[in-house]
Enzyme design. Sequence first.
Site, PDB file in Angstrom:
ATOM      1  N   ALA A 280       0.839  -1.203   0.000  1.00  0.00           N
ATOM      2  CA  ALA A 280       0.000   0.000   0.000  1.00  0.00           C
ATOM      3  C   ALA A 280       0.873   1.252   0.000  1.00  0.00           C
ATOM      4  O   ALA A 280       2.061   1.207   0.319  1.00  0.00           O
ATOM      5  CB  ALA A 280      -0.949   0.009   1.184  1.00  0.00           C
ATOM      6  N   PHE A 281       0.255   2.372  -0.344  1.00  0.00           N
ATOM      7  CA  PHE A 281       1.029   3.579  -0.606  1.00  0.00           C
ATOM      8  C   PHE A 281       1.731   4.161   0.624  1.00  0.00           C
ATOM      9  O   PHE A 281       2.721   4.879   0.495  1.00  0.00           O
ATOM     10  CB  PHE A 281       0.116   4.624  -1.285  1.00  0.00           C
ATOM     11  CG  PHE A 281      -0.109   5.891  -0.532  1.00  0.00           C
ATOM     12  CD1 PHE A 281       0.698   7.008  -0.767  1.00  0.00           C
ATOM     13  CD2 PHE A 281      -1.118   5.999   0.406  1.00  0.00           C
ATOM     14  CE1 PHE A 281       0.481   8.191  -0.087  1.00  0.00           C
ATOM     15  CE2 PHE A 281      -1.339   7.178   1.079  1.00  0.00           C
ATOM     16  CZ  PHE A 281      -0.535   8.275   0.838  1.00  0.00           C
ATOM     17  N   LYS A 282       1.261   3.799   1.831  1.00  0.00           N
ATOM     18  CA  LYS A 282       1.912   4.310   3.045  1.00  0.00           C
ATOM     19  C   LYS A 282       3.405   3.949   3.077  1.00  0.00           C
ATOM     20  O   LYS A 282       4.204   4.639   3.696  1.00  0.00           O
ATOM     21  CB  LYS A 282       1.237   3.762   4.295  1.00  0.00           C
ATOM     22  CG  LYS A 282      -0.247   4.089   4.446  1.00  0.00           C
ATOM     23  CD  LYS A 282      -0.491   5.520   4.865  1.00  0.00           C
ATOM     24  CE  LYS A 282      -1.947   5.796   5.192  1.00  0.00           C
ATOM     25  NZ  LYS A 282      -2.868   5.703   4.025  1.00  0.00           N
ATOM     26  N   ASP A 283       3.775   2.861   2.384  1.00  0.00           N
ATOM     27  CA  ASP A 283       5.186   2.469   2.334  1.00  0.00           C
ATOM     28  C   ASP A 283       6.064   3.546   1.696  1.00  0.00           C
ATOM     29  O   ASP A 283       7.240   3.649   2.036  1.00  0.00           O
ATOM     30  CB  ASP A 283       5.363   1.186   1.512  1.00  0.00           C
ATOM     31  CG  ASP A 283       4.849  -0.051   2.219  1.00  0.00           C
ATOM     32  OD1 ASP A 283       4.807  -0.070   3.461  1.00  0.00           O
ATOM     33  OD2 ASP A 283       4.475  -1.011   1.511  1.00  0.00           O
TER      34      ASP A 283
ATOM     35  N   LEU B 117       6.730   5.550   4.668  1.00  0.00           N
ATOM     36  CA  LEU B 117       7.143   4.867   5.903  1.00  0.00           C
ATOM     37  C   LEU B 117       8.347   3.943   5.712  1.00  0.00           C
ATOM     38  O   LEU B 117       8.891   3.426   6.680  1.00  0.00           O
ATOM     39  CB  LEU B 117       5.965   4.122   6.523  1.00  0.00           C
ATOM     40  CG  LEU B 117       5.053   5.057   7.345  1.00  0.00           C
ATOM     41  CD1 LEU B 117       3.730   4.385   7.673  1.00  0.00           C
ATOM     42  CD2 LEU B 117       5.751   5.524   8.623  1.00  0.00           C
TER      43      LEU B 117
END
Length: 512
Positions: free
Chosen positions: A114-117, A120
């Site tokens: 997911a794009f949070k990576d 993060l």
Amino acid sequence: MKETLYLDTRDRDVTRPTFSDVVVKGIAHGGGLYVPERLPELTLPEVLSFGDWPYWRRAAALFSRFGVDLPAERIDTLMQRAYAQNFDDERIAPLVEVVAGMHVLELWHGPTSAFKDMALQCMPLFFAEAVERKQQAGELADDFLILVATSGDTGKAALEGFADRAHTGIVVFYPAEGVSDIQRKQMVTQRGDNVGVFGVRGNFDDCQNAVKAAFNDEAFNEALHAEKNLRLSSANSINWGRLLPQIVYYVSAYADMVASGGVVAGEPIDVCVPTGNFGNILGAYYAKQIGVPIDRLLCASNENNVLADFIATGTYDISGRAFVTTPSPSMDILISSNLERLLFHLAGPTHVRAWMAELAETGRFRVDRETFGAMRATFIGDWVRNDESLAVIRRVFEETGYLMDPHTAVAWEVAERLRDQNPVLVVSTAHWAKFGADVYKALTGVAYDDALPAEVAGLSGVQLLAEVQALAGDGARVPRALAELDAAAERFTDVVDAGRDGVERAVRAWLG
Ligand SMILES: *Cc1c(COP(=O)(O)O)cnc(C)c1O
């Protein structure tokens, strides 16, 4: 290069911290957010040169241009670590032109799909670096404990980003009954010596309130400090250290679109973003401000459409709104925290203070005509119903063979409705396999509110992905980390009571 200093959107913190300072602080005292005092200006040739480099170097170049207070070689080293084999595509954020003029930017090739990576995998390196330097300079004696309440995706991405980082521990709380089988397994199988994961008896609100209460419990904070030399931190999505990495991929995408012939160098594109907390779309706004030829920003909402309404009317109003569940849960939001940064750039700190106070007191605020006009010069918005978003997944798959997740589908639909002559960059924020049950419903024509049919209802999340693959064929590859989840050992099985005491006891037990 001179380092950039930061302003507080409410202008209560006048200390002018550096990048490293704001990454560690997170939020300003008094509730404001940090924004850079000045922005770099990139020429068109500079933007296009990104197309010649590996992704880590694109990121390093932009961080340097933003005046990050670290030596250039050190930034290079951290970026080489952040964007490497931990992504399953060496381009890191590749583009796919799914139909003519509609370019999908895939932001889900990282370890949690997911794009949070994108942020993060990067921000925790800068966090650990900042703590290390401050400790060496004698400005700081403590390590940090990151506490996260999650409804699913953020928790896993934060665990993966902070696992085995120096000077930090991370403990994540999720609603025991409120996450999907795959989301739970992703978290409870997390590797790393400095990580902890607890289920909470209750829903996401209970979970979040309990973690907030622990943050606000002075006695608890003091005890952690005295006994363990630890300070609490949240590392949440309003941290500037999570925003800066999200500007990189817009510069990168424009350069790639020019290289692939998707746009003529210097001609404008529109960008359409599935929006929740307004962080991702704000990255596109900054990219436009620093010189990337972006024309309009299309803000795509689901049935929790407070942002689409705000952009249409200039009134932000949650006073009469109920929270709706949707197939795009990472966009389910009432208070869109990062909007405050946009309002600061458009209207300044005095207005921001007044509007945020009004929002806290009455649940609504209305911006003045000038600010509304300035916003409308760049932003337009629209929103998509639950069943419409599932229908989009099926239609696009049938017409093009491209399978998308429900968040991306919201952006796709809004992009189709609002597009004009400009090529559109449609931002894809999750791999379809993270939301397998709803993608299954989409492909088989089951309504969002209906249960899965009996023949698949008893399957694990991973087994259901195989069913989707059987329906979708070759185009539907499942990322290895997800495919292997049923076989992975569950390290964290504790479920605790909701409420402050439940969270605090869990943290103490975990610290040992
Ligand atoms: C977090 C998230 C979003 C929303 O991004 P914001 O920056 O909060 O607007 C959209 N899609 C997915 C899959 C996400 O995880």
